[in-house]
Scaffold this active site. Structure first.
Site, mmCIF file in Angstrom:
data_model
loop_
_atom_site.group_PDB
_atom_site.id
_atom_site.type_symbol
_atom_site.label_atom_id
_atom_site.label_comp_id
_atom_site.label_asym_id
_atom_site.label_seq_id
_atom_site.Cartn_x
_atom_site.Cartn_y
_atom_site.Cartn_z
ATOM 1 C CB SER A 33 -0.923 0.014 1.209
ATOM 2 O OG SER A 33 -1.692 -1.161 1.250
HETATM 3 N N1 SAH Z 1 -0.901 -4.526 3.962
HETATM 4 C C1 SAH Z 1 -0.130 -4.961 2.833
HETATM 5 C C2 SAH Z 1 -0.843 -4.712 1.527
HETATM 6 C C3 SAH Z 1 -1.107 -5.985 0.838
HETATM 7 S S1 SAH Z 1 -2.087 -5.913 -0.627
HETATM 8 C C4 SAH Z 1 1.262 -4.377 2.846
HETATM 9 O O1 SAH Z 1 1.591 -3.565 3.696
HETATM 10 O O2 SAH Z 1 2.041 -4.788 1.998
HETATM 11 C C5 SAH Z 1 -3.503 -6.786 -0.094
HETATM 12 C C6 SAH Z 1 -3.298 -8.201 0.346
HETATM 13 O O3 SAH Z 1 -4.570 -8.718 0.715
HETATM 14 C C7 SAH Z 1 -2.731 -9.141 -0.705
HETATM 15 O O4 SAH Z 1 -1.551 -9.715 -0.238
HETATM 16 C C8 SAH Z 1 -3.831 -10.181 -0.880
HETATM 17 O O5 SAH Z 1 -3.347 -11.482 -1.111
HETATM 18 C C9 SAH Z 1 -4.539 -10.101 0.455
HETATM 19 N N2 SAH Z 1 -5.900 -10.605 0.488
HETATM 20 C C10 SAH Z 1 -6.886 -10.470 -0.446
HETATM 21 N N3 SAH Z 1 -7.995 -11.112 -0.046
HETATM 22 C C11 SAH Z 1 -7.714 -11.658 1.171
HETATM 23 C C12 SAH Z 1 -8.446 -12.467 2.104
HETATM 24 N N4 SAH Z 1 -9.703 -12.845 1.873
HETATM 25 N N5 SAH Z 1 -7.827 -12.857 3.234
HETATM 26 C C13 SAH Z 1 -6.541 -12.501 3.506
HETATM 27 N N6 SAH Z 1 -5.791 -11.754 2.657
HETATM 28 C C14 SAH Z 1 -6.373 -11.342 1.515
#
Ligand code: SAH
Length: 220
Positions: free
Chosen positions: A69
């Protein structure tokens, strides 16, 4: 020192300080959040080829079609969750590379973070290990059902967009607890804050337009 460490050092410290100044200019006021963002080495969470761009205010690819993000959005969500109170026991849905979990660990008592892609969770674990953050627990699971075993939560922060608010999330919110999530479809979403009031009622407030990867179900 590793190549990554060497490319970090003073340059990374300066770049991080500039990032924090930019966050102030963009309107982030919570000093706890700004301090945390100034401490966590974001360049250690992105792929090496992108490390030089780690402190730009932009989302960056993580692999597996996911993105880390944008710093402003991480700060904004943490600030909304914390305004006027402690973040307390916090659930993050979507660990990704672990960056936001690391920032949250400095402003919340306890952080539970869940990720549905195994290889990303493994990378996040490796990224977080050298930081020795004792209050972060990570779980390979589908976060669309929250995390029943550790509920209720004072704060829930969602890093993937959903067109509706899963009932499990609001059910797992403590009284006085807050949930911050991107609400909407693929193109663009609205940052939504939901607060469980003393009466049990849920109060919704909408903030900035944001852009997140979609919330998916199941694990892979
Ligand atoms: N907070 C993270 C951003 C990750 S992007 C950071 O600091 O890097 C969003 C993430 O949500 C992705 O890795 C994706 O795989 C995850 N995601 C999507 N749907 C999800 C679900 N149902 N349960 C857990 N993770 C999920």
């Amino acid at each position: 020192m590793s190549a990554r460490g060497a490319s970090g050092g003073l340059t990374a410290t300066r770049a991080r300080a500039r990032m924090v100044e930019r966050l102030r200019e963009q309107g982030i006021r919570d000093e706890r959040v700004l301090t945390a963002m100034g401490q966590i080495p974001r360049h250690q969470f992105v792929q090496e080829a992108l490390a030089s761009r780690a402190y730009e205010d932009t989302a960056l690819p993580l692999g597996c079609q996911q993105t880390i993000s944008q710093p402003f959005v991480v700060a904004r969500m943490a600030e909304l969750l914390g305004a006027g109170r402690e973040l307390g026991k916090t659930l993050e849905i979507g660990t990704g590379c672990g960056y936001q979990a690391a920032v949250l660990s400095l402003v919340a008592n306890e952080v539970y973070t869940v990720e549905r892609i195994r290889s990303l969770l493994d990378t996040a674990k490796a990224n977080l290990r050298p930081l020795r953050l004792p209050n972060v627990r990570m779980k390979y699971a589908d976060g669309s059902v929250g995390l029943t075993e550790a509920a209720p939560f004072d704060s829930i922060i969602v890093a993937a967009a959903s067109a509706s608010v899963p009932r499990a999330w609001t059910d797992q919110l403590a009284v006085g607890g807050r949930l911050a999530m991107p609400l909407g479809g693929n193109a663009v979403q609205t940052l939504l804050l939901i607060e469980r009031q003393a009466s049990g009622a849920l109060k919704e407030t909408r903030y900035d337009a944001v852009r997140f990867v979609p919330l998916l179900t199941g694990i892979e």
